[in-house]
Motif scaffolding. Structure first.
Motif, PDB file in Angstrom:
ATOM      1  N   ILE A  86       0.816  -1.216   0.000  1.00 28.66           N
ATOM      2  CA  ILE A  86       0.000   0.000   0.000  1.00 28.66           C
ATOM      3  C   ILE A  86       0.849   1.266   0.000  1.00 28.66           C
ATOM      4  O   ILE A  86       0.333   2.364   0.202  1.00 28.66           O
ATOM      5  CB  ILE A  86      -0.958   0.021   1.210  1.00 28.66           C
ATOM      6  CG1 ILE A  86      -0.169  -0.010   2.543  1.00 28.66           C
ATOM      7  CG2 ILE A  86      -1.944  -1.126   1.146  1.00 28.66           C
ATOM      8  CD1 ILE A  86      -1.047   0.206   3.763  1.00 28.66           C
ATOM      9  N   ALA A  87       2.139   1.124  -0.258  1.00 29.36           N
ATOM     10  CA  ALA A  87       3.038   2.287  -0.243  1.00 29.36           C
ATOM     11  C   ALA A  87       2.575   3.389  -1.187  1.00 29.36           C
ATOM     12  O   ALA A  87       2.758   4.577  -0.909  1.00 29.36           O
ATOM     13  CB  ALA A  87       4.460   1.855  -0.593  1.00 29.36           C
ATOM     14  N   ARG A  88       1.936   3.004  -2.309  1.00 22.19           N
ATOM     15  CA  ARG A  88       1.461   3.975  -3.293  1.00 22.19           C
ATOM     16  C   ARG A  88       0.407   4.929  -2.714  1.00 22.19           C
ATOM     17  O   ARG A  88       0.147   6.007  -3.267  1.00 22.19           O
ATOM     18  CB  ARG A  88       0.866   3.240  -4.490  1.00 22.19           C
ATOM     19  CG  ARG A  88      -0.312   2.375  -4.111  1.00 22.19           C
ATOM     20  CD  ARG A  88      -0.859   1.530  -5.264  1.00 22.19           C
ATOM     21  NE  ARG A  88      -1.897   0.626  -4.797  1.00 22.19           N
ATOM     22  CZ  ARG A  88      -3.155   0.976  -4.613  1.00 22.19           C
ATOM     23  NH1 ARG A  88      -3.546   2.225  -4.876  1.00 22.19           N
ATOM     24  NH2 ARG A  88      -4.039   0.101  -4.165  1.00 22.19           N
ATOM     25  N   LEU A  89      -0.208   4.543  -1.606  1.00 25.41           N
ATOM     26  CA  LEU A  89      -1.281   5.345  -1.006  1.00 25.41           C
ATOM     27  C   LEU A  89      -0.787   6.268   0.100  1.00 25.41           C
ATOM     28  O   LEU A  89      -1.564   7.028   0.660  1.00 25.41           O
ATOM     29  CB  LEU A  89      -2.357   4.415  -0.430  1.00 25.41           C
ATOM     30  CG  LEU A  89      -3.039   3.469  -1.416  1.00 25.41           C
ATOM     31  CD1 LEU A  89      -3.947   2.501  -0.669  1.00 25.41           C
ATOM     32  CD2 LEU A  89      -3.831   4.246  -2.462  1.00 25.41           C
ATOM     33  N   LYS A  90       0.512   6.214   0.387  1.00 23.24           N
ATOM     34  CA  LYS A  90       1.026   6.916   1.563  1.00 23.24           C
ATOM     35  C   LYS A  90       0.833   8.423   1.474  1.00 23.24           C
ATOM     36  O   LYS A  90       0.403   9.067   2.443  1.00 23.24           O
ATOM     37  CB  LYS A  90       2.504   6.587   1.754  1.00 23.24           C
ATOM     38  CG  LYS A  90       3.047   6.991   3.113  1.00 23.24           C
ATOM     39  CD  LYS A  90       4.428   6.394   3.340  1.00 23.24           C
ATOM     40  CE  LYS A  90       4.930   6.670   4.750  1.00 23.24           C
ATOM     41  NZ  LYS A  90       6.251   6.039   5.003  1.00 23.24           N
ATOM     42  N   GLY A  91       1.134   9.012   0.320  1.00 19.88           N
ATOM     43  CA  GLY A  91       0.979  10.457   0.180  1.00 19.88           C
ATOM     44  C   GLY A  91      -0.451  10.901   0.376  1.00 19.88           C
ATOM     45  O   GLY A  91      -0.718  11.877   1.096  1.00 19.88           O
ATOM     46  N   ARG A  92      -1.395  10.186  -0.251  1.00 17.54           N
ATOM     47  CA  ARG A  92      -2.808  10.539  -0.112  1.00 17.54           C
ATOM     48  C   ARG A  92      -3.274  10.350   1.323  1.00 17.54           C
ATOM     49  O   ARG A  92      -4.023  11.178   1.862  1.00 17.54           O
ATOM     50  CB  ARG A  92      -3.659   9.682  -1.043  1.00 17.54           C
ATOM     51  CG  ARG A  92      -3.569  10.054  -2.508  1.00 17.54           C
ATOM     52  CD  ARG A  92      -4.321   9.052  -3.355  1.00 17.54           C
ATOM     53  NE  ARG A  92      -5.739   9.023  -3.022  1.00 17.54           N
ATOM     54  CZ  ARG A  92      -6.575   8.057  -3.422  1.00 17.54           C
ATOM     55  NH1 ARG A  92      -6.108   7.039  -4.132  1.00 17.54           N
ATOM     56  NH2 ARG A  92      -7.850   8.110  -3.098  1.00 17.54           N
ATOM     57  N   ALA A  93      -2.834   9.267   1.952  1.00 10.18           N
ATOM     58  CA  ALA A  93      -3.272   8.985   3.320  1.00 10.18           C
ATOM     59  C   ALA A  93      -2.824  10.083   4.277  1.00 10.18           C
ATOM     60  O   ALA A  93      -3.615  10.582   5.088  1.00 10.18           O
ATOM     61  CB  ALA A  93      -2.740   7.629   3.775  1.00 10.18           C
ATOM     62  N   TYR A  94      -1.561  10.465   4.190  1.00  8.51           N
ATOM     63  CA  TYR A  94      -1.060  11.505   5.090  1.00  8.51           C
ATOM     64  C   TYR A  94      -1.637  12.874   4.738  1.00  8.51           C
ATOM     65  O   TYR A  94      -1.854  13.715   5.629  1.00  8.51           O
ATOM     66  CB  TYR A  94       0.467  11.517   5.094  1.00  8.51           C
ATOM     67  CG  TYR A  94       1.052  10.505   6.055  1.00  8.51           C
ATOM     68  CD1 TYR A  94       1.235  10.828   7.404  1.00  8.51           C
ATOM     69  CD2 TYR A  94       1.378   9.223   5.643  1.00  8.51           C
ATOM     70  CE1 TYR A  94       1.747   9.898   8.294  1.00  8.51           C
ATOM     71  CE2 TYR A  94       1.880   8.277   6.530  1.00  8.51           C
ATOM     72  CZ  TYR A  94       2.065   8.627   7.857  1.00  8.51           C
ATOM     73  OH  TYR A  94       2.557   7.700   8.752  1.00  8.51           O
ATOM     74  N   GLY A  95      -1.892  13.114   3.448  1.00 10.13           N
ATOM     75  CA  GLY A  95      -2.531  14.370   3.072  1.00 10.13           C
ATOM     76  C   GLY A  95      -3.919  14.480   3.678  1.00 10.13           C
ATOM     77  O   GLY A  95      -4.291  15.516   4.238  1.00 10.13           O
ATOM     78  N   ASN A  96      -4.682  13.382   3.595  1.00 11.95           N
ATOM     79  CA  ASN A  96      -6.023  13.386   4.180  1.00 11.95           C
ATOM     80  C   ASN A  96      -5.972  13.476   5.700  1.00 11.95           C
ATOM     81  O   ASN A  96      -6.832  14.083   6.334  1.00 11.95           O
ATOM     82  CB  ASN A  96      -6.778  12.134   3.757  1.00 11.95           C
ATOM     83  CG  ASN A  96      -7.194  12.180   2.296  1.00 11.95           C
ATOM     84  OD1 ASN A  96      -7.188  13.244   1.676  1.00 11.95           O
ATOM     85  ND2 ASN A  96      -7.555  11.038   1.740  1.00 11.95           N
ATOM     86  N   TYR A  97      -4.964  12.852   6.289  1.00 13.07           N
ATOM     87  CA  TYR A  97      -4.757  12.918   7.749  1.00 13.07           C
ATOM     88  C   TYR A  97      -4.622  14.370   8.193  1.00 13.07           C
ATOM     89  O   TYR A  97      -5.303  14.832   9.123  1.00 13.07           O
ATOM     90  CB  TYR A  97      -3.520  12.100   8.078  1.00 13.07           C
ATOM     91  CG  TYR A  97      -2.813  12.366   9.391  1.00 13.07           C
ATOM     92  CD1 TYR A  97      -3.446  12.155  10.613  1.00 13.07           C
ATOM     93  CD2 TYR A  97      -1.494  12.810   9.407  1.00 13.07           C
ATOM     94  CE1 TYR A  97      -2.777  12.370  11.811  1.00 13.07           C
ATOM     95  CE2 TYR A  97      -0.817  13.026  10.609  1.00 13.07           C
ATOM     96  CZ  TYR A  97      -1.470  12.818  11.796  1.00 13.07           C
ATOM     97  OH  TYR A  97      -0.800  13.025  12.973  1.00 13.07           O
ATOM     98  N   HIS A  98      -3.785  15.138   7.502  1.00 13.97           N
ATOM     99  CA  HIS A  98      -3.602  16.550   7.872  1.00 13.97           C
ATOM    100  C   HIS A  98      -4.838  17.386   7.564  1.00 13.97           C
ATOM    101  O   HIS A  98      -5.153  18.334   8.298  1.00 13.97           O
ATOM    102  CB  HIS A  98      -2.362  17.109   7.175  1.00 13.97           C
ATOM    103  CG  HIS A  98      -1.073  16.536   7.690  1.00 13.97           C
ATOM    104  ND1 HIS A  98      -0.621  16.783   8.965  1.00 13.97           N
ATOM    105  CD2 HIS A  98      -0.156  15.723   7.112  1.00 13.97           C
ATOM    106  CE1 HIS A  98       0.537  16.150   9.162  1.00 13.97           C
ATOM    107  NE2 HIS A  98       0.834  15.500   8.042  1.00 13.97           N
ATOM    108  N   ARG A  99      -5.547  17.007   6.503  1.00 13.04           N
ATOM    109  CA  ARG A  99      -6.776  17.734   6.165  1.00 13.04           C
ATOM    110  C   ARG A  99      -7.831  17.539   7.272  1.00 13.04           C
ATOM    111  O   ARG A  99      -8.495  18.488   7.685  1.00 13.04           O
ATOM    112  CB  ARG A  99      -7.317  17.241   4.833  1.00 13.04           C
ATOM    113  CG  ARG A  99      -8.684  17.841   4.458  1.00 13.04           C
ATOM    114  CD  ARG A  99      -9.140  17.387   3.087  1.00 13.04           C
ATOM    115  NE  ARG A  99      -9.179  15.937   2.970  1.00 13.04           N
ATOM    116  CZ  ARG A  99     -10.183  15.187   3.421  1.00 13.04           C
ATOM    117  NH1 ARG A  99     -11.210  15.744   4.059  1.00 13.04           N
ATOM    118  NH2 ARG A  99     -10.168  13.879   3.256  1.00 13.04           N
TER     119      ARG A  99
END
Length: 253
Positions: free
Chosen positions: A235-248
């Motif tokens: 799931i490494a490909r999702l890391k940027g989106r996941a952390y972006g949504n986390y901060h949002r």
């Protein structure tokens, strides 16, 4: 159809509410095999209130260690092949377990079933909102990204198989806020999720809830993401989106 369900009610100083919670579990159209109240070190009248139910429930007391430890303790002390969690200040509608058990019977690959939820004002009893959109099937990615239909109110809406719970490793006691979301994600990685689109849980809203503690939520979400990406390289490909949504989500809070 499997109907041997264990109900776990963790509680900490909820003596004024817990009788309603217990009564709603006892009033199910499909009666649970057992109801276990795990008192996490309450200093109010919780013990006396629970004692009024006699042998219809089992009461366990432990030193205060947090809701995750209390839930894990409850699971360890029970034997049902299905496990339901009910917070001590919430209640269930009478057909909750019946309708969720029926969902399990539809597909042997299902490991967890959740349901819709009604939020109500803890002071007035007024309905504040209804949550009737939930994920089904493969929902792990949605849970990881906080994007799309997820799990509605996982602390009190979920019914999980014991096998799925044990495969996932139970509740992570390090996570103090969002521990239920984390558990659901770990189950959803391995099993299908079912959903009953009816408000079968009544969720009491009050300002003391952990979801109002932003610092605790930030730490819990960070631990959830850290563990998720450490355990699964795919799931490494999702890391940027996941952390972006986390901060949002944090910013919005």
């Amino acid at each position: 159809m499997r109907t041997k369900t264990s109900v776990i009610i963790p509680t900490y100083n909820c003596g004024r509410f817990i009788a309603e919670a217990i009564e709603s579990a006892l009033g199910q159209t499909v009666r649970p095999k057992e109801i276990v109240v795990v008192d996490d070190g309450s200093t109010d009248d919780t013990a006396e209130t629970a004692a009024r139910f006699g042998d219809r429930i089992r009461y366990i007391r432990q030193e205060n260690q947090g809701v995750s430890t209390a839930r894990n303790r409850g699971v360890a002390e029970t034997t049902g092949d299905l496990i339901a969690f009910l917070d001590a200040d919430d209640t269930w509608e009478p057909t909750k377990l019946e309708k969720q058990i029926a969902k399990f019977a539809e597909d042997p690959e299902i490991g967890l079933v959740h349901c819709g939820m009604r939020e109500f004002d803890g002071e007035t009893g007024e309905t504040l909102s209804l949550h009737l959109e939930g994920g089904e099937g493969d929902v792990a990615e949605s849970l990881l990204l906080w994007d799309g239909p997820g799990i509605v109110g996982p602390g009190c809406t979920i019914l999980t198989s014991r096998l799925a719970f044990e495969e996932a490793g139970g509740f992570d006691t390090r996570i103090k806020c969002g521990e239920d979301w984390d558990l659901c994600y770990r189950i959803a990685r391995r099993r299908k999720v079912g959903f009953v689109r009816e408000p079968l849980v009544n969720y009491r809203v009050n300002s003391a809830g952990d979801h109002y503690n932003i610092a605790k939520m930030e730490k819990g979400m960070a631990l959830f993401l850290e563990q998720a990406f450490a355990e699964d390289a795919s799931i490494a490909r999702l890391k940027g989106r996941a952390y972006g949504n986390y901060h949002r989500v944090l910013a919005g809070s």
